[in-house]
Design an enzyme around this catalytic site. Structure first.
Site, PDB file in Angstrom:
ATOM      1  N   LYS A   3     -19.574  51.683   1.385  1.00  0.00           N
ATOM      2  CA  LYS A   3     -20.097  50.453   0.790  1.00  0.00           C
ATOM      3  C   LYS A   3     -19.439  49.198   1.378  1.00  0.00           C
ATOM      4  O   LYS A   3     -20.032  48.127   1.387  1.00  0.00           O
ATOM      5  CB  LYS A   3     -19.902  50.460  -0.729  1.00  0.00           C
ATOM      6  CG  LYS A   3     -20.448  51.685  -1.464  1.00  0.00           C
ATOM      7  CD  LYS A   3     -21.950  51.809  -1.357  1.00  0.00           C
ATOM      8  CE  LYS A   3     -22.596  52.676  -2.431  1.00  0.00           C
ATOM      9  NZ  LYS A   3     -22.272  54.111  -2.420  1.00  0.00           N
TER      10      LYS A   3
HETATM   11  C1  LIG Z   1     -23.091  55.262  -2.710  1.00  0.00           C
HETATM   12  C2  LIG Z   1     -22.641  56.542  -2.133  1.00  0.00           C
HETATM   13  C3  LIG Z   1     -23.548  57.506  -1.674  1.00  0.00           C
HETATM   14  C4  LIG Z   1     -25.045  57.347  -1.821  1.00  0.00           C
HETATM   15  O1  LIG Z   1     -25.559  56.281  -1.078  1.00  0.00           O
HETATM   16  P1  LIG Z   1     -26.999  55.686  -1.428  1.00  0.00           P
HETATM   17  O2  LIG Z   1     -27.156  54.505  -0.559  1.00  0.00           O
HETATM   18  O3  LIG Z   1     -26.934  55.318  -2.900  1.00  0.00           O
HETATM   19  O4  LIG Z   1     -27.977  56.750  -1.189  1.00  0.00           O
HETATM   20  C5  LIG Z   1     -23.047  58.640  -1.041  1.00  0.00           C
HETATM   21  N1  LIG Z   1     -21.722  58.831  -0.908  1.00  0.00           N
HETATM   22  C6  LIG Z   1     -20.815  57.944  -1.350  1.00  0.00           C
HETATM   23  C7  LIG Z   1     -19.375  58.225  -1.175  1.00  0.00           C
HETATM   24  C8  LIG Z   1     -21.233  56.760  -1.976  1.00  0.00           C
HETATM   25  O5  LIG Z   1     -20.331  55.868  -2.395  1.00  0.00           O
END
Ligand SMILES: *Cc1c(COP(=O)(O)O)cnc(C)c1O
Length: 467
Positions: free
Chosen positions: A112
């Site tokens: 993120k």
């Molecule tokens: C947010 C997240 C996901 C999923 O990503 P999306 O964009 O919501 O599909 C997968 N793995 C981790 C570690 C995350 O933080």
């Protein structure tokens, strides 16, 4: 470049207005009016760029001159200077035809950060230009919260309120979010699931009076910038692997919750990146896997799993994909989304399902298989997968043909999910930034998952600087 809503009832807007609008004002999601096409020659010329240079090239197609070049470059430089790896998203070869793309070298050890470091700087830039405050309201399944807070903390004119599902995030995720002692940061632990938080956020953003009065801004992947920033590493990974071997196309296996990250891969493919299969990896919350297998999209019963950041039933970015599946027809999207609201499911035609299966492969990973994958790779290769990445790797094993090359997105560092790593009887050493969290005081309020209660806190946090 203009942006339009998947539901067709927002007049065309530019890049910065798209960022500020977040959720489209008609309840849909914003998408580019026309996806820019990158030719094979242009791709070739981009193949030797650094991560930051590549980000600049790709962003430029969408920013469309609304941010002067030098300033956009500065924003990008600043955003990725906080990463611990000079490559930003290094690629590691784990097995002969399998690579992992490490997306966890940012400040909060999950992917993120890649979009939210940039979005934090962009919000700050826009706030300085316009003199308007930025009041962020977001929901997190665990990683977005910490990452968004880290992206904006200490920046003038910005306040942030994050909803997380109480008791349903890992200890490290909770500590990262709640140990920030700053009056402009509010953590609300809701008694419910991420889906409850996301539904509340979407409903509050759809209340345009509230949204405008308090200058509400989005950091969830409903915001198109999240998707845009995440397309960059698909290009970066492809160029990296192509330097090592002859490559016609490349598969990606993507641990999926809200369909944001994998939608970024879909967008990269539509821009011209030679992507073969996009493999959707889910855990027991496998609505997306079911959809890709059967053409029926129907949320079921929420389950807590070893990969909590993917514990999502209603994937908000699914609507973006639906828009392209329905040939960019906003009235059909609106009809289907309204049907979804009343009937609780979406069913696509046989012909559309064939298209879905050309676009994606899918595999749902159960808890036991997830832990087994962590153990196996640790024993055989010495590489320690976090439980989300392990779902991606298990899906690669199930969906990738031996003669295809696959990159699995490593979405988080294993230290964020020690609960699952301990179950594999593996001991890991925490990075310093994570071990020091355990001595800090937490700041959070536990609240009901009710709109009125969230609005009460939002008004308290955002009113005294709102004019
Ligand atoms: C947010 C997240 C996901 C999923 O990503 P999306 O964009 O919501 O599909 C997968 N793995 C981790 C570690 C995350 O933080």
């Amino acid at each position: 470049m203009n942006f339009v809503s998947t539901r067709g009832n927002v007049s065309k807007i530019g890049f910065i207005d798209t960022v500020l609008m977040g959720l489209a004002n008609d309840g849909g999601l914003l998408v580019p009016e026309k996806i820019p096409q990158i030719s094979a020659e242009k791709l070739e010329s981009m193949s030797k760029l650094s991560y930051q240079e590549l980000a600049f090239e790709i962003f430029s197609y969408y920013v469309n001159g609304e941010i002067p070049e030098a300033e956009l470059k500065t924003l990008i430089e600043k955003s990725y200077a906080t990463f611990r790896s000079p490559e930003v998203t290094p690629v590691q070869k784990v097995k002969d035809n399998m690579y992992v793309l490490e997306l966890f070298h940012g400040p909060t050890f999950a992917f993120k950060d890649i979009a939210l470091q940039f979005l934090g700087n962009l919000y700050s830039y826009v706030s300085k230009k316009t003199g308007e405050p930025i009041h962020i309201l977001g929901a997190t399944s665990g990683d977005t919260g910490a990452s968004a807070i880290e992206g904006v903390r200490g920046k003038e004119g910005i306040r942030i309120c994050i909803l997380h599902p109480h008791g349903k995030v890992s200890k490290v995720q909770e500590l990262q979010m709640t140990t920030v002692d700053d009056p402009s940061v509010l953590n609300l632990a809701i008694q419910g699931t991420f889906d409850d938080g996301q539904r509340i956020i979407k409903e509050l953003f759809a209340d345009l009076d509230l949204k405008n009065k308090y200058h509400l801004r989005a950091i969830n992947s409903i915001n198109f910038v999240r998707i845009l920033a995440q397309t960059v590493y698909y290009f970066y990974a492809y160029f990296h692997v192509k330097k090592e071997r002859d490559l016609r196309s490349i598969n990606f296996s993507v641990p999926t919750g809200n369909f944001g990250d994998v939608f970024a891969g879909y967008l990269a493919k539509k821009m011209g990146l030679p992507v073969g299969k996009l493999i959707v990896a889910t855990n027991e919350n496998n609505i997306l896997e079911q959809f890709i297998q059967t053409g029926v999209y129907m949320p079921g019963v929420f389950q807590s799993t070893y990969s909590p950041s993917m514990d999502i039933q209603v994937a908000s970015n699914f609507e973006r994909y639906l828009y392209y599946l329905l040939d960019e027809n906003p009235s059909e999207v609106t009809t289907l989304m309204e049907k979804f609201k009343t009937e609780g499911k979406i069913v696509v035609s046989e012909e559309q399902l064939r298209q879905v299966q050309l676009d994606f492969a899918a595999y749902g990973v159960e808890g036991g298989e997830c832990l087994q994958t962590i153990r196996k790779y640790h024993a055989q290769t010495g590489y320690l997968l976090d439980p989300h990445t392990a779902c991606g790797v298990a899906a690669y094993e199930s969906c990738n043909e031996p003669d295809e090359v696959c990159v699995t997105l490593a979405t988080a560092h294993p230290a964020k999910f020690n609960e699952s790593i301990e179950r594999c009887e593996i001991q890991q050493t925490f990075p310093e930034q994570i071990s020091q969290l355990f001595n800090k005081q937490q700041h959070l309020e536990v609240v009901e998952a009710e709109n009125e209660e969230i609005v009460y806190h939002v008004e308290k946090l955002f009113s005294f600087s709102a004019k």
